[in-house]
Motif scaffolding. Structure first.
Motif, PDB file in Angstrom:
ATOM      1  N   TRP A 352       2.316  33.701 -17.765  1.00  0.00           N
ATOM      2  CA  TRP A 352       2.158  34.550 -16.599  1.00  0.00           C
ATOM      3  C   TRP A 352       2.493  35.985 -16.960  1.00  0.00           C
ATOM      4  O   TRP A 352       3.201  36.250 -17.921  1.00  0.00           O
ATOM      5  CB  TRP A 352       3.021  34.072 -15.432  1.00  0.00           C
ATOM      6  N   GLY A 353       1.937  36.907 -16.168  1.00  0.00           N
ATOM      7  CA  GLY A 353       2.224  38.317 -16.367  1.00  0.00           C
ATOM      8  C   GLY A 353       1.004  39.131 -16.752  1.00  0.00           C
ATOM      9  O   GLY A 353       0.023  38.607 -17.288  1.00  0.00           O
ATOM     10  N   SER A 354       1.090  40.427 -16.490  1.00  0.00           N
ATOM     11  CA  SER A 354       0.064  41.391 -16.880  1.00  0.00           C
ATOM     12  C   SER A 354       0.729  42.763 -16.893  1.00  0.00           C
ATOM     13  O   SER A 354       1.895  42.913 -16.500  1.00  0.00           O
ATOM     14  CB  SER A 354      -1.110  41.366 -15.891  1.00  0.00           C
ATOM     15  N   TYR A 355      -0.011  43.765 -17.320  1.00  0.00           N
ATOM     16  CA  TYR A 355       0.569  45.104 -17.415  1.00  0.00           C
ATOM     17  C   TYR A 355       0.679  45.740 -16.034  1.00  0.00           C
ATOM     18  O   TYR A 355      -0.246  45.687 -15.231  1.00  0.00           O
ATOM     19  CB  TYR A 355      -0.283  45.993 -18.318  1.00  0.00           C
ATOM     20  N   GLY A 356       1.844  46.317 -15.755  1.00  0.00           N
ATOM     21  CA  GLY A 356       2.009  47.030 -14.505  1.00  0.00           C
ATOM     22  C   GLY A 356       3.450  47.038 -14.046  1.00  0.00           C
ATOM     23  O   GLY A 356       4.366  46.603 -14.764  1.00  0.00           O
TER      24      GLY A 356
END
Length: 405
Positions: A352-356
C-alpha cells in the motif's frame, strides 16, 4: 492468525456452493441416463423369453443391428460411462477454478486501512525534523528517532506526546543524527547514534544507562551506526557503516560480526534497516542492492529476495524492515513510496501507499515498526510525521488498500 483474515460466508461462497451442488447433480443424472431403465429391469430379475413362435421370431429379427458409426440401444451403457467421465472432469475443473478464485480473492485480503497520523515540521513537542527510526514497546508506546533534532520522542499508540530526551553533542544522552531505535522486552531503549559511531542505552523514560562503540573498523567499532534491532534474548544487532552487522550482548559485549561490501550473499551496499523475528532470524534491508537478506542469529546466510523495480517484490531503496506478531515482514520501499508485506520466506503478500502527503501516502518512508496487535507505524520522513495503519478484516476483499479515519 487466521489464514484468511476477516473471512465470512459471502455471496461468492454461496454461489460456489450452488455451482458445486448443480455440478454434482448433473454428474449423478448423467450416470443414471438412458441405461437406467435397463439397469432397473436387470435388478428386477426379469429375463427375456426365448422366441417360441414365428411371430416372436420375426420380432426378434426386427431388432436393430449395430452399424458402424450409428448408436444402438446396446451402446447406451458405454455412452453413459463416457458422459460420467466428462461430467466428472467438469466438476473437477469447476471446483478447481472456484478454489483458485477463493484463494486468490482472500490472498488480497491483507489490506490495511489508515488509522491516524501525527507530527509536522519543527522542533516543538510532537514535531519532527526528518525523523528516521521508530520502535514500539510491549505497552504500545512509540519511540521515534527525531534525526536532525538530535533527540528521541516518546508517544502513546494514538500519538499523544509523552516525553523527549537528547540534544546535539557527544556526551551521555546527547546525539549526532540518531537514525535507529529499538526496545527490548524489559523496556530498555537502544539508539543508533550514527555520527557519534556508538550505541546508547536508556530506560523507557530516557535516563542514560550505558554506551559502547567508537569510530573505526575493529570489533565493537563503527564507521556509522545505521540501524539497530534487539532479539527476545536481549542480543543487540547493529548495522555498521563498514558494510557489516555486529552482534552484542545487552550490555555491549562484542559477540559476532558478518558482512562486507558487495552484492553477493551476505554482502551489503548501504544497508539501513534491520529486524529480528521470534526465532532469532535476522532480516536486513540491503538498500542499494534493492533487496532483503535473511540470516540466522549467528550470521549464516539463509535467503534473499528483491531486485530493482516497481513491481510486487521489487524495491527502489528499501529503507526499513519490521517483523509482525505473525512473523510477516514489512518493508518501507523508499523511492517507490510504499509499504510491502511478505511472508518470512519472502513471498509477496500485499502493498500500500503512493507518493503524496494525504492519508496513506508517503514521501520517502524510512523506519517502520509493528506492535503486538499487528498495527503498523511508519516514519513518513519528508512529510515529518508518523502514520499508523491497521489490517482491515471487515470489508470485502480487494487488492486496493482502503483508508478511513
Amino acid at each position: 492468525m487466521n489464514s484468511f483474515p476477516g473471512f465470512k460466508c459471502s455471496f461468492f461462497m454461496r454461489l460456489t456452493a450452488i455451482v458445486l451442488i448443480l455440478a454434482l447433480t448433473w454428474t449423478t443424472a448423467a450416470a443414471m441416463g438412458p441405461a437406467s431403465s435397463a439397469g432397473i429391469s436387470a435388478a428386477g430379475g426379469k429375463t427375456q423369453d426365448v422366441p417360441s413362435t414365428e411371430k416372436d421370431k420375426q420380432k426378434e429379427d426386427s431388432k436393430p443391428v449395430a452399424i458402424a458409426g450409428k448408436s444402438t440401444p446396446e451402446a447406451g451403457p458405454k455412452k453413459n460411462f463416457l458422459w460420467l467421465i466428462v461430467a466428472g472432469a467438469v466438476v473437477v475443473i469447476v471446483g478447481g477454478v472456484i478454489v483458485y478464485l477463493f484463494l486468490t480473492k482472500n490472498k488480497a485480503g491483507d489490506t490495511y486501512e489508515f488509522v491516524t497520523q501525527w507530527g509536522s515540521e519543527g522542533s516543538g513537542d510532537g514535531q519532527f525534523f526528518l525523523p528516521s527510526g521508530v520502535a514500539v514497546d510491549s505497552s504500545g508506546d512509540v519511540y521515534v528517532a527525531d534525526k536532525f533534532n538530535n533527540r528521541i520522542q516518546k508517544f502513546t499508540s494514538s500519538g499523544s506526546f509523552v516525553t523527549k530526551w537528547g540534544n546535539e553533542g557527544n556526551g551521555n544522552g546527547q546525539f549526532r543524527v540518531p537514525v535507529g531505535i529499538a526496545v527490548d522486552s524489559s523496556g530498555y531503549v537502544y539508539v543508533a547514534d550514527s555520527i557519534n559511531s556508538r550505541i546508547q542505552k536508556f530506560t523507557s523514560s530516557g535516563s542514560f544507562v550505558a554506551k559502547w562503540g567508537s569510530n573505526g573498523n575493529g570489533d565493537g567499532q563503527f564507521l556509522t551506526t545505521d540501524g539497530i534491532a534487539v532479539d527476545s534474548a536481549g542480543s543487540v544487532y547493529v548495522l555498521d557503516g563498514n558494510a557489516r552487522i555486529q552482534k552484542f550482548s545487552s550490555s555491549g559485549s562484542f559477540v559476532a560480526k558478518w558482512g562486507s561490501e558487495g552484492s553477493g550473499n551476505g554482502q551489503f551496499s548501504l544497508a539501513t534497516g534491520i529486524a529480528v523475528d521470534s526465532e532469532g532470524n535476522v532480516y536486513v534491508a540491503d538498500s542499494n542492492n534493492h533487496r532483503i537478506q535473511k540470516f540466522t542469529s549467528s550470521g549464516s546466510f539463509v535467503a534473499k529476495w528483491g531486485s530493482y523495480g516497481g513491481g510486487d517484490g521489487q524495491f527502489n531503496i528499501p529503507n526499513g524492515v519490521a517483523v509482525g506478531p505473525s512473523g510477516h515482514l514489512f518493508v518501507t520501499d523508499g523511492n517507490n513510496q510504499r509499504i510491502q508485506k511478505f511472508t518470512s520466506g519472502g513471498s509477496f503478500v500485499t502493498k500500500w501507499g503512493s507518493y503524496g502527503s494525504g492519508d496513506g501516502q508517503f514521501k520517502g518512508p524510512e523506519g517502520i515498526a509493528v506492535d503486538s496487535a499487528g498495527d503498523v507505524y511508519v516514519v513518513d520522513t519528508f512529510n515529518n510525521r508518523i502514520q499508523k495503519f491497521r489490517m482491515n478484516t471487515q470489508t470485502k476483499r480487494s487488492a486496493v488498500v482502503s483508508y478511513s479515519r
